[in-house]
Motif scaffolding. Sequence first.
Motif, mmCIF file in Angstrom:
data_model
loop_
_atom_site.group_PDB
_atom_site.id
_atom_site.type_symbol
_atom_site.label_atom_id
_atom_site.label_comp_id
_atom_site.label_asym_id
_atom_site.label_seq_id
_atom_site.Cartn_x
_atom_site.Cartn_y
_atom_site.Cartn_z
ATOM 1 N N ASP A 1 0.617 -1.066 -0.164
ATOM 2 C CA ASP A 1 0.182 -0.040 -0.287
ATOM 3 C C ASP A 1 1.030 1.052 -0.566
ATOM 4 O OD1 ASP A 1 -2.894 -1.700 0.433
ATOM 5 O OD2 ASP A 1 -2.388 -2.130 2.632
ATOM 6 N N ARG A 2 1.997 1.536 -0.856
ATOM 7 C CA ARG A 2 2.521 2.284 -1.313
ATOM 8 C C ARG A 2 3.348 2.810 -0.090
ATOM 9 N NH1 ARG A 2 -2.575 5.770 -3.986
ATOM 10 N NH2 ARG A 2 -1.536 5.118 -6.602
ATOM 11 N N TRP A 3 4.248 1.441 0.285
ATOM 12 C CA TRP A 3 5.176 1.769 1.577
ATOM 13 C C TRP A 3 4.485 2.248 2.777
ATOM 14 C CZ3 TRP A 3 9.866 4.114 -1.717
ATOM 15 C CH2 TRP A 3 10.044 2.993 -2.611
ATOM 16 N N GLN A 4 3.368 1.973 3.127
ATOM 17 C CA GLN A 4 2.600 2.391 3.935
ATOM 18 C C GLN A 4 2.336 1.488 4.938
ATOM 19 O OE1 GLN A 4 2.583 5.369 4.491
ATOM 20 N NE2 GLN A 4 4.031 5.820 2.370
ATOM 21 N N LYS A 5 1.973 0.063 5.063
ATOM 22 C CA LYS A 5 1.365 -1.241 5.889
ATOM 23 C C LYS A 5 2.778 -1.673 5.607
ATOM 24 C CE LYS A 5 -1.948 -4.065 6.603
ATOM 25 N NZ LYS A 5 -3.732 -4.037 5.721
ATOM 26 N N VAL A 6 2.509 -2.237 7.153
ATOM 27 C CA VAL A 6 3.892 -3.512 7.537
ATOM 28 C C VAL A 6 3.129 -4.420 7.197
ATOM 29 C CG1 VAL A 6 5.605 -4.542 8.505
ATOM 30 C CG2 VAL A 6 5.640 -1.692 8.543
ATOM 31 N N THR A 7 3.678 -6.106 6.584
ATOM 32 C CA THR A 7 2.845 -7.065 6.557
ATOM 33 C C THR A 7 4.507 -7.552 7.649
ATOM 34 O OG1 THR A 7 5.125 -8.342 5.201
ATOM 35 C CG2 THR A 7 2.221 -6.740 4.225
ATOM 36 N N ASP A 8 2.937 -9.107 7.814
ATOM 37 C CA ASP A 8 3.771 -9.902 8.801
ATOM 38 C C ASP A 8 4.947 -10.791 8.301
ATOM 39 O OD1 ASP A 8 2.118 -11.872 7.376
ATOM 40 O OD2 ASP A 8 1.114 -12.126 9.346
ATOM 41 N N VAL A 9 5.289 -10.610 7.061
ATOM 42 C CA VAL A 9 6.237 -11.164 6.231
ATOM 43 C C VAL A 9 7.406 -10.798 5.972
ATOM 44 C CG1 VAL A 9 6.150 -11.920 3.739
ATOM 45 C CG2 VAL A 9 4.115 -11.475 4.435
ATOM 46 N N LYS A 10 8.028 -11.814 6.726
ATOM 47 C CA LYS A 10 9.516 -11.143 7.431
ATOM 48 C C LYS A 10 10.214 -11.737 6.240
ATOM 49 C CE LYS A 10 13.005 -12.849 10.658
ATOM 50 N NZ LYS A 10 12.981 -13.649 12.219
ATOM 51 N N LEU A 11 11.653 -10.828 5.866
ATOM 52 C CA LEU A 11 12.385 -11.499 4.179
ATOM 53 C C LEU A 11 12.925 -12.091 5.201
ATOM 54 C CD1 LEU A 11 12.696 -11.114 1.698
ATOM 55 C CD2 LEU A 11 13.989 -8.743 2.267
ATOM 56 N N THR A 12 13.371 -13.700 4.674
ATOM 57 C CA THR A 12 13.896 -14.516 5.303
ATOM 58 C C THR A 12 15.351 -15.100 3.441
ATOM 59 O OG1 THR A 12 12.820 -15.988 5.233
ATOM 60 C CG2 THR A 12 12.843 -14.765 7.505
ATOM 61 N N ASP A 13 15.630 -16.352 3.690
ATOM 62 C CA ASP A 13 16.411 -16.595 2.831
ATOM 63 C C ASP A 13 14.943 -17.903 2.265
ATOM 64 O OD1 ASP A 13 18.328 -15.519 2.093
ATOM 65 O OD2 ASP A 13 19.916 -16.940 3.479
ATOM 66 N N GLU A 14 14.858 -18.487 3.528
ATOM 67 C CA GLU A 14 14.125 -19.331 3.591
ATOM 68 C C GLU A 14 12.675 -18.635 2.128
ATOM 69 O OE1 GLU A 14 15.209 -19.035 6.563
ATOM 70 O OE2 GLU A 14 15.868 -20.059 6.583
ATOM 71 N N LEU A 15 11.993 -17.579 3.003
ATOM 72 C CA LEU A 15 11.082 -17.524 2.037
ATOM 73 C C LEU A 15 11.699 -16.897 0.763
ATOM 74 C CD1 LEU A 15 8.139 -15.693 2.135
ATOM 75 C CD2 LEU A 15 9.224 -13.727 2.350
ATOM 76 N N LEU A 16 12.715 -16.556 0.711
ATOM 77 C CA LEU A 16 12.556 -15.847 -0.608
ATOM 78 C C LEU A 16 12.585 -17.452 -1.833
ATOM 79 C CD1 LEU A 16 15.892 -13.711 -0.910
ATOM 80 C CD2 LEU A 16 13.830 -12.987 -1.779
ATOM 81 N N SER A 17 13.864 -18.088 -0.861
ATOM 82 C CA SER A 17 13.756 -19.976 -1.607
ATOM 83 C C SER A 17 12.388 -20.365 -1.931
ATOM 84 C CB SER A 17 14.530 -20.881 -1.009
ATOM 85 O OG SER A 17 15.989 -20.186 -1.065
ATOM 86 N N MET A 18 11.381 -19.958 -1.468
ATOM 87 C CA MET A 18 9.640 -20.522 -1.144
ATOM 88 C C MET A 18 9.654 -19.434 -2.570
ATOM 89 S SD MET A 18 6.321 -19.732 -0.558
ATOM 90 C CE MET A 18 6.523 -19.577 0.389
#
Length: 191
Positions: free
Chosen positions: A118-135
Amino acid sequence: MDAGAFARLYKKFNLSGGHIILLNKMGSAEYEADIKQAELALSEYKGGFQIGGGITCDNAGRMLDLGASHVIVTSYVFKDGMIHYDRLKNISSLVGKNHLVLDLSCKRVADDYYVVTDRWQKVTDVKLTDELLSMLSAYCDEFLVHAVDVEGKNGGIETGLVRMLSDYDGIPVTYAGGVHSWDDIELLKKL
Protein backbone atom coordinates in the motif's frame (compact mmCIF):
# COMPACT_ATOMS: atom_id res chain seq x y z
CA MET A 1 9.59 14.05 -24.10
CA ASP A 2 7.05 11.26 -23.87
CA ALA A 3 7.72 7.71 -22.71
CA GLY A 4 8.22 6.54 -26.29
CA ALA A 5 11.27 8.79 -26.64
CA PHE A 6 12.84 7.32 -23.52
CA ALA A 7 12.03 3.80 -24.71
CA ARG A 8 13.83 4.48 -27.99
CA LEU A 9 16.85 5.64 -25.97
CA TYR A 10 16.81 2.45 -23.88
CA LYS A 11 16.46 0.38 -27.05
CA LYS A 12 19.29 2.24 -28.81
CA PHE A 13 21.68 1.30 -26.00
CA ASN A 14 20.18 -2.20 -25.56
CA LEU A 15 19.20 -1.51 -21.93
CA SER A 16 16.57 -4.07 -21.06
CA GLY A 17 14.80 -4.76 -17.78
CA GLY A 18 13.86 -1.16 -16.96
CA HIS A 19 10.76 -0.59 -14.87
CA ILE A 20 7.58 1.22 -15.85
CA ILE A 21 5.56 1.90 -12.69
CA LEU A 22 1.94 3.04 -12.85
CA LEU A 23 1.74 5.26 -9.76
CA ASN A 24 -1.72 6.77 -10.08
CA LYS A 25 -4.92 5.21 -8.75
CA MET A 26 -6.64 2.80 -11.12
CA GLY A 27 -9.78 4.31 -12.63
CA SER A 28 -8.54 7.90 -12.43
CA ALA A 29 -7.80 10.11 -15.42
CA GLU A 30 -4.17 10.18 -14.30
CA TYR A 31 -4.03 6.37 -14.37
CA GLU A 32 -5.34 6.36 -17.92
CA ALA A 33 -2.61 8.88 -18.84
CA ASP A 34 -0.07 6.52 -17.22
CA ILE A 35 -1.40 3.65 -19.35
CA LYS A 36 -1.08 5.70 -22.55
CA GLN A 37 2.56 6.51 -21.74
CA ALA A 38 3.23 2.86 -20.85
CA GLU A 39 1.71 1.80 -24.17
CA LEU A 40 4.01 4.24 -25.99
CA ALA A 41 7.09 2.88 -24.27
CA LEU A 42 6.13 -0.75 -24.71
CA SER A 43 5.31 -0.30 -28.38
CA GLU A 44 8.74 1.25 -28.99
CA TYR A 45 10.68 -1.46 -27.14
CA LYS A 46 8.73 -4.71 -26.94
CA GLY A 47 10.20 -6.99 -24.30
CA GLY A 48 12.48 -4.24 -23.00
CA PHE A 49 10.57 -3.23 -19.89
CA GLN A 50 8.90 -4.69 -16.83
CA ILE A 51 5.68 -3.02 -15.64
CA GLY A 52 4.15 -2.68 -12.20
CA GLY A 53 1.65 -0.68 -10.21
CA GLY A 54 -1.77 -2.15 -9.55
CA ILE A 55 -1.07 -5.37 -11.44
CA THR A 56 -3.66 -8.11 -10.85
CA CYS A 57 -4.92 -11.18 -12.68
CA ASP A 58 -7.36 -8.84 -14.41
CA ASN A 59 -4.74 -6.69 -16.16
CA ALA A 60 -1.48 -8.70 -16.12
CA GLY A 61 -2.15 -10.41 -19.45
CA ARG A 62 -2.90 -7.08 -21.11
CA MET A 63 0.44 -5.68 -19.95
CA LEU A 64 2.30 -8.64 -21.44
CA ASP A 65 0.27 -8.34 -24.65
CA LEU A 66 1.32 -4.67 -24.85
CA GLY A 67 4.95 -5.79 -24.84
CA ALA A 68 6.13 -5.94 -21.22
CA SER A 69 8.67 -8.67 -20.53
CA HIS A 70 7.40 -9.10 -16.95
CA VAL A 71 4.71 -7.83 -14.63
CA ILE A 72 5.76 -6.63 -11.17
CA VAL A 73 3.35 -7.55 -8.38
CA THR A 74 3.13 -6.52 -4.73
CA SER A 75 -0.21 -5.62 -3.19
CA TYR A 76 -2.19 -8.16 -5.19
CA VAL A 77 -0.26 -10.97 -3.50
CA PHE A 78 0.61 -9.25 -0.20
CA LYS A 79 -2.79 -8.07 1.05
CA ASP A 80 -4.18 -7.47 4.51
CA GLY A 81 -0.69 -7.88 5.97
CA MET A 82 -0.04 -11.39 4.68
CA ILE A 83 0.78 -13.49 1.62
CA HIS A 84 -2.26 -14.70 -0.30
CA TYR A 85 -0.88 -17.88 -1.82
CA ASP A 86 -4.01 -18.45 -3.89
CA ARG A 87 -3.44 -15.11 -5.65
CA LEU A 88 0.28 -15.82 -6.05
CA LYS A 89 -0.43 -19.19 -7.64
CA ASN A 90 -3.15 -17.74 -9.88
CA ILE A 91 -1.06 -14.87 -11.27
CA SER A 92 2.00 -17.07 -11.69
CA SER A 93 -0.07 -19.62 -13.57
CA LEU A 94 -1.74 -16.92 -15.68
CA VAL A 95 1.40 -15.08 -16.85
CA GLY A 96 3.95 -17.84 -16.36
CA LYS A 97 6.72 -17.90 -13.77
CA ASN A 98 9.14 -16.49 -16.35
CA HIS A 99 7.06 -13.28 -16.69
CA LEU A 100 6.50 -12.51 -12.99
CA VAL A 101 8.57 -10.26 -10.69
CA LEU A 102 7.60 -10.19 -7.03
CA ASP A 103 8.17 -6.85 -5.35
CA LEU A 104 9.35 -7.56 -1.82
CA SER A 105 9.95 -3.95 -0.85
CA CYS A 106 10.66 -3.92 2.83
CA LYS A 107 11.12 -1.88 5.95
CA ARG A 108 13.44 -2.51 8.85
CA VAL A 109 11.66 -3.46 12.07
CA ALA A 110 14.13 -3.98 14.93
CA ASP A 111 16.82 -6.23 13.38
CA ASP A 112 14.66 -7.74 10.64
CA TYR A 113 13.08 -6.65 7.35
CA TYR A 114 9.37 -7.00 6.62
CA VAL A 115 7.52 -6.66 3.30
CA VAL A 116 5.49 -3.46 3.01
CA THR A 117 2.48 -2.76 0.79
CA ASP A 118 0.00 0.00 0.00
CA ARG A 119 2.55 2.51 -1.27
CA TRP A 120 4.98 1.34 1.41
CA GLN A 121 2.66 2.43 4.20
CA LYS A 122 1.59 -0.95 5.60
CA VAL A 123 4.05 -3.34 7.22
CA THR A 124 2.98 -6.96 6.68
CA ASP A 125 3.72 -9.96 8.88
CA VAL A 126 5.96 -11.30 6.09
CA LYS A 127 9.58 -11.35 7.28
CA LEU A 128 12.21 -11.36 4.53
CA THR A 129 14.38 -14.47 4.91
CA ASP A 130 16.34 -16.84 2.67
CA GLU A 131 13.64 -19.44 3.30
CA LEU A 132 10.92 -17.04 2.11
CA LEU A 133 12.90 -16.15 -1.02
CA SER A 134 13.51 -19.82 -1.80
CA MET A 135 9.84 -20.68 -1.36
CA LEU A 136 8.55 -17.71 -3.43
CA SER A 137 11.08 -18.34 -6.20
CA ALA A 138 8.94 -21.26 -7.36
CA TYR A 139 6.40 -18.70 -8.61
CA CYS A 140 8.49 -15.92 -10.14
CA ASP A 141 11.50 -15.08 -12.29
CA GLU A 142 12.98 -12.29 -10.18
CA PHE A 143 12.60 -10.30 -6.97
CA LEU A 144 12.55 -6.53 -6.71
CA VAL A 145 13.51 -5.28 -3.26
CA HIS A 146 13.27 -1.61 -2.38
CA ALA A 147 14.82 -0.58 0.92
CA VAL A 148 11.98 1.80 1.71
CA ASP A 149 13.73 3.41 4.68
CA VAL A 150 16.41 4.85 2.37
CA GLU A 151 14.68 4.92 -1.05
CA GLY A 152 14.73 8.38 -2.60
CA LYS A 153 16.75 9.95 0.22
CA ASN A 154 20.23 9.90 -1.37
CA GLY A 155 21.68 8.94 1.99
CA GLY A 156 23.34 5.63 1.23
CA ILE A 157 22.26 2.04 0.87
CA GLU A 158 20.69 -0.20 3.52
CA THR A 159 23.78 -2.33 4.14
CA GLY A 160 22.07 -4.86 6.42
CA LEU A 161 19.50 -5.64 3.76
CA VAL A 162 22.12 -5.84 1.02
CA ARG A 163 24.18 -8.27 3.12
CA MET A 164 21.11 -10.43 3.69
CA LEU A 165 20.20 -10.43 -0.01
CA SER A 166 23.79 -11.21 -1.02
CA ASP A 167 23.61 -14.46 0.95
CA TYR A 168 20.63 -15.62 -1.10
CA ASP A 169 21.62 -18.08 -3.83
CA GLY A 170 18.67 -18.29 -6.18
CA ILE A 171 16.84 -16.28 -8.83
CA PRO A 172 17.96 -12.71 -9.59
CA VAL A 173 17.29 -9.97 -7.03
CA THR A 174 17.20 -6.30 -7.97
CA TYR A 175 17.99 -4.05 -5.00
CA ALA A 176 16.88 -0.40 -4.99
CA GLY A 177 17.29 2.31 -2.42
CA GLY A 178 19.63 4.98 -1.18
CA VAL A 179 22.27 4.97 -3.90
CA HIS A 180 23.68 8.49 -4.19
CA SER A 181 27.26 8.05 -5.34
CA TRP A 182 29.62 5.77 -7.18
CA ASP A 183 30.97 4.74 -3.78
CA ASP A 184 27.55 3.26 -2.97
CA ILE A 185 27.67 1.20 -6.16
CA GLU A 186 31.16 -0.01 -5.25
CA LEU A 187 29.87 -0.91 -1.76
CA LEU A 188 26.99 -2.85 -3.34
CA LYS A 189 29.49 -4.82 -5.43
CA LYS A 190 31.66 -5.48 -2.36
CA LEU A 191 28.76 -6.64 -0.20
